[in-house]
Design a protein around this motif. Structure first.
Motif, PDB file in Angstrom:
ATOM      1  N   TYR A   1       0.852  -1.192   0.000  1.00 50.36           N
ATOM      2  CA  TYR A   1       0.000   0.000   0.000  1.00 50.36           C
ATOM      3  C   TYR A   1       0.889   1.243   0.000  1.00 50.36           C
ATOM      4  CZ  TYR A   1      -3.985  -2.980   1.150  1.00 50.36           C
ATOM      5  OH  TYR A   1      -4.953  -3.937   1.114  1.00 50.36           O
ATOM      6  N   ALA A   2       0.363   2.314  -0.571  1.00 50.64           N
ATOM      7  CA  ALA A   2       1.082   3.587  -0.601  1.00 50.64           C
ATOM      8  C   ALA A   2       0.118   4.721  -0.314  1.00 50.64           C
ATOM      9  CB  ALA A   2       1.749   3.803  -1.964  1.00 50.64           C
ATOM     10  N   GLY A   3       0.589   5.724   0.429  1.00 51.56           N
ATOM     11  CA  GLY A   3      -0.146   6.962   0.649  1.00 51.56           C
ATOM     12  C   GLY A   3       0.573   8.101  -0.033  1.00 51.56           C
ATOM     13  N   SER A   4      -0.172   9.112  -0.445  1.00 53.49           N
ATOM     14  CA  SER A   4       0.408  10.146  -1.305  1.00 53.49           C
ATOM     15  C   SER A   4       0.070  11.551  -0.838  1.00 53.49           C
ATOM     16  CB  SER A   4      -0.097   9.964  -2.744  1.00 53.49           C
ATOM     17  OG  SER A   4      -1.484  10.283  -2.828  1.00 53.49           O
ATOM     18  N   VAL A   5       0.691  12.512  -1.512  1.00 51.18           N
ATOM     19  CA  VAL A   5       0.373  13.934  -1.452  1.00 51.18           C
ATOM     20  C   VAL A   5      -0.029  14.369  -2.850  1.00 51.18           C
ATOM     21  CG1 VAL A   5       1.302  16.247  -1.076  1.00 51.18           C
ATOM     22  CG2 VAL A   5       1.982  14.394   0.448  1.00 51.18           C
ATOM     23  N   PRO A   6      -1.252  14.939  -3.054  1.00 53.18           N
ATOM     24  CA  PRO A   6      -2.325  15.072  -2.064  1.00 53.18           C
ATOM     25  C   PRO A   6      -2.873  13.711  -1.657  1.00 53.18           C
ATOM     26  CG  PRO A   6      -3.153  15.623  -4.243  1.00 53.18           C
ATOM     27  CD  PRO A   6      -1.677  15.420  -4.391  1.00 53.18           C
ATOM     28  N   GLN A   7      -3.789  13.715  -0.686  1.00 53.15           N
ATOM     29  CA  GLN A   7      -4.194  12.481  -0.037  1.00 53.15           C
ATOM     30  C   GLN A   7      -4.804  11.478  -1.018  1.00 53.15           C
ATOM     31  OE1 GLN A   7      -5.346  15.658   0.986  1.00 53.15           O
ATOM     32  NE2 GLN A   7      -5.899  15.554   3.167  1.00 53.15           N
ATOM     33  N   GLY A   8      -4.146  10.347  -1.121  1.00 56.78           N
ATOM     34  CA  GLY A   8      -4.644   9.245  -1.933  1.00 56.78           C
ATOM     35  C   GLY A   8      -4.101   7.941  -1.397  1.00 56.78           C
ATOM     36  N   LEU A   9      -4.853   6.859  -1.613  1.00 47.61           N
ATOM     37  CA  LEU A   9      -4.447   5.519  -1.183  1.00 47.61           C
ATOM     38  C   LEU A   9      -4.313   4.638  -2.419  1.00 47.61           C
ATOM     39  CD1 LEU A   9      -3.926   3.460   1.101  1.00 47.61           C
ATOM     40  CD2 LEU A   9      -6.395   3.017   1.129  1.00 47.61           C
ATOM     41  N   PHE A  10      -3.190   3.921  -2.507  1.00 48.39           N
ATOM     42  CA  PHE A  10      -2.897   3.096  -3.671  1.00 48.39           C
ATOM     43  C   PHE A  10      -2.470   1.705  -3.212  1.00 48.39           C
ATOM     44  CE2 PHE A  10      -2.356   7.498  -4.701  1.00 48.39           C
ATOM     45  CZ  PHE A  10      -2.974   7.628  -5.939  1.00 48.39           C
ATOM     46  N   ARG A  11      -2.685   0.734  -4.121  1.00 53.79           N
ATOM     47  CA  ARG A  11      -2.354  -0.657  -3.807  1.00 53.79           C
ATOM     48  C   ARG A  11      -1.646  -1.295  -5.000  1.00 53.79           C
ATOM     49  NH1 ARG A  11      -5.362  -5.492  -0.953  1.00 53.79           N
ATOM     50  NH2 ARG A  11      -4.914  -7.221  -2.373  1.00 53.79           N
ATOM     51  N   SER A  12      -0.649  -2.098  -4.685  1.00 56.50           N
ATOM     52  CA  SER A  12       0.016  -2.908  -5.695  1.00 56.50           C
ATOM     53  C   SER A  12      -0.217  -4.372  -5.364  1.00 56.50           C
ATOM     54  CB  SER A  12       1.516  -2.617  -5.720  1.00 56.50           C
ATOM     55  OG  SER A  12       2.187  -3.541  -6.568  1.00 56.50           O
ATOM     56  N   ASP A  13      -0.589  -5.163  -6.367  1.00 57.79           N
ATOM     57  CA  ASP A  13      -0.788  -6.603  -6.188  1.00 57.79           C
ATOM     58  C   ASP A  13       0.339  -7.410  -6.820  1.00 57.79           C
ATOM     59  OD1 ASP A  13      -3.342  -6.594  -4.808  1.00 57.79           O
ATOM     60  OD2 ASP A  13      -4.194  -5.840  -6.682  1.00 57.79           O
ATOM     61  N   ASP A  14       1.379  -6.727  -7.321  1.00 59.01           N
ATOM     62  CA  ASP A  14       2.470  -7.444  -7.983  1.00 59.01           C
ATOM     63  C   ASP A  14       3.835  -6.966  -7.467  1.00 59.01           C
ATOM     64  OD1 ASP A  14       2.563  -4.940  -9.117  1.00 59.01           O
ATOM     65  OD2 ASP A  14       2.102  -5.612 -11.156  1.00 59.01           O
ATOM     66  N   ASP A  15       3.893  -6.790  -6.142  1.00 57.20           N
ATOM     67  CA  ASP A  15       5.156  -6.491  -5.467  1.00 57.20           C
ATOM     68  C   ASP A  15       5.731  -5.143  -5.874  1.00 57.20           C
ATOM     69  OD1 ASP A  15       6.995  -7.178  -3.542  1.00 57.20           O
ATOM     70  OD2 ASP A  15       8.324  -8.231  -4.923  1.00 57.20           O
ATOM     71  N   GLY A  16       4.880  -4.160  -6.086  1.00 55.84           N
ATOM     72  CA  GLY A  16       5.332  -2.809  -6.337  1.00 55.84           C
ATOM     73  C   GLY A  16       5.622  -2.462  -7.774  1.00 55.84           C
ATOM     74  N   ARG A  17       5.349  -3.383  -8.691  1.00 52.71           N
ATOM     75  CA  ARG A  17       5.642  -3.098 -10.100  1.00 52.71           C
ATOM     76  C   ARG A  17       4.590  -2.201 -10.735  1.00 52.71           C
ATOM     77  NH1 ARG A  17       7.224  -8.279  -8.868  1.00 52.71           N
ATOM     78  NH2 ARG A  17       9.351  -8.898  -9.488  1.00 52.71           N
ATOM     79  N   THR A  18       3.320  -2.439 -10.414  1.00 53.49           N
ATOM     80  CA  THR A  18       2.233  -1.589 -10.903  1.00 53.49           C
ATOM     81  C   THR A  18       1.318  -1.251  -9.731  1.00 53.49           C
ATOM     82  OG1 THR A  18       0.778  -3.452 -11.491  1.00 53.49           O
ATOM     83  CG2 THR A  18       2.309  -2.674 -13.182  1.00 53.49           C
TER      84      THR A  18
END
Length: 377
Positions: free
Chosen positions: A111-128
């Motif tokens: 999982y990744a958090g960003s600026v501005p506020q957003g939540l992201f997920r990778s299901d392939d070990d950070g590649r996408t």
């Protein structure tokens, strides 16, 4: 047998690794990686030795994530880094701010958090990476996240992504500003979780009510062996939550205030890996001007052994005066040795460590750029 300790040091000008021997007596600094680029966070995967992800804002690539499978010897940029959808007048990702490995049952998830506020997920070990639409497109997102132009220095940010070790679907996130939020369905739906947290910068709520959102948590941690215990270092104090309750308890009020200088405010909170009642914080000056420095130029770590009921000042080995650095929210962590080692990086580019749970501190590295993150491998 004790294992060696590696610290990943994310800075304003690149990424370094500080490697300690098994006795944590000899340390070797290597790097930099990504020299000249801003690295906000670098995290080693506890599920797979050698895998490290780094959140970087580069001059030519913009905001992105790099992955290493060999302990930092080589790196590859994500094929599809975190990004908001391209929309007229839509959000534009400035940088990736926070990285969290997924549940142990999902070894390829991050999982990744960003600026501005957003939540992201990778299901392939950070590649996408893909946006967690249940949060990013939530009907109340604009209410919860507020006006990004009014956010904290460096931009309004999503951080402290926490995964319940008992349940991969149970997530927490926090926003500066916005507050802390909980999902029990892998991010498809969310609820605020801010009852009991002060928000002194907001108008006084009506009697018997509270601000549902709009808070400014700086760092939230969940104890891995007691995941119903959460701690929060906030813009307005230090708080503890014991589930299944939903009301935070103010434990910062118990922090000593020498010379009447309030300093229950800071950025990081770090937990003992085996004792849910032991935690460390690094306070900063909380006077009206918010100078973001050590109170009175006398830095110290505070430790509680009883869940925040009482605190002990730990400053042996630290500068006694005229030391005005502070410690950012990702820049303090602990190892799993016995006794536990605690480490922090400063805004003045030093890395400090203690191999006796904070009783005495030693400077392990100097002259680095401003430090944004210190994570134990």
């Amino acid at each position: 047998m004790p294992r060696s300790v590696d610290l990943w040091i994310a800075t304003r000008k690149g990424l370094w690794k500080l490697a300690g021997d098994a006795g944590r007596q000899r340390w070797s600094l290597s790097g930099p990686h990504f020299l000249g680029h801003i690295v906000h966070h670098a995290v080693a995967d506890p599920r797979r030795p050698g895998v490290v992800l780094a959140a970087a804002r580069t001059g030519h690539l913009g905001p992105t994530v790099f992955r290493s499978a060999d302990g930092g010897q080589t790196w590859q940029e994500a094929e599809a880094p975190p990004a908001f959808p391209s929309e007229p007048n839509g959000r534009v990702l400035d940088h990736v701010f926070w990285l969290t490995p997924g549940h142990s049952s999902e070894p390829d998830v991050w999982y990744a958090g960003s600026v501005p506020q957003g939540l992201f997920r990778s299901d392939d070990d950070g590649r996408t990476w893909q946006g967690v639409e249940g949060f990013n497109q939530h009907p109340r997102y604009r209410d919860w996240a507020g006006d990004p132009a009014e956010g904290p220095p460096g931009g309004a940010k999503l951080h402290s992504v926490l995964v319940d070790p008992r349940d991969a679907a149970h997530l927490y996130i926090s926003m500066s500003s916005g507050g802390t939020f909980e999902s029990r369905d892998r991010g498809a739906s969310w609820q605020p979780l801010n009852h009991g947290v002060r928000a002194d910068f907001l108008p006084e709520p009506p009697p018997g009510s509270y601000h549902e959102y709009g808070h400014d948590p700086h760092c939230v941690q969940l104890h891995p062996l007691a995941p119903d215990r959460l701690y929060q270092q906030n813009h307005c104090g230090i708080f503890r939550l014991d589930r299944p309750g939903d009301t935070w308890t103010d434990i910062g009020a118990n922090l000593p205030t020498p010379d009447s200088v309030r300093h229950d405010i800071g950025f990081p909170v770090t937990l003992h890996p085996r004792d849910p009642d032991t935690l460390w914080v690094f306070p900063m000056d909380a006077t009206d001007v918010w100078p973001r420095v050590s109170p009175q130029g006398r830095p110290s770590v505070y430790r509680s052994r009883d869940g925040g009921t009482s605190w002990q000042r730990l400053d042996s080995g630290l500068p006694a005066e005229q030391a005005w650095f502070t410690v950012k929210r990702q820049a303090m962590s602990a190892d799993s040795h016995d006794p536990v080692g605690v480490y922090f990086g400063t805004t003045s580019g030093e890395v400090w460590g203690s191999t006796d749970e904070g009783e005495r501190w030693t400077c392990l590295a100097r002259y680095l750029p401003e430090i944004y993150g210190v994570e134990v491998s």
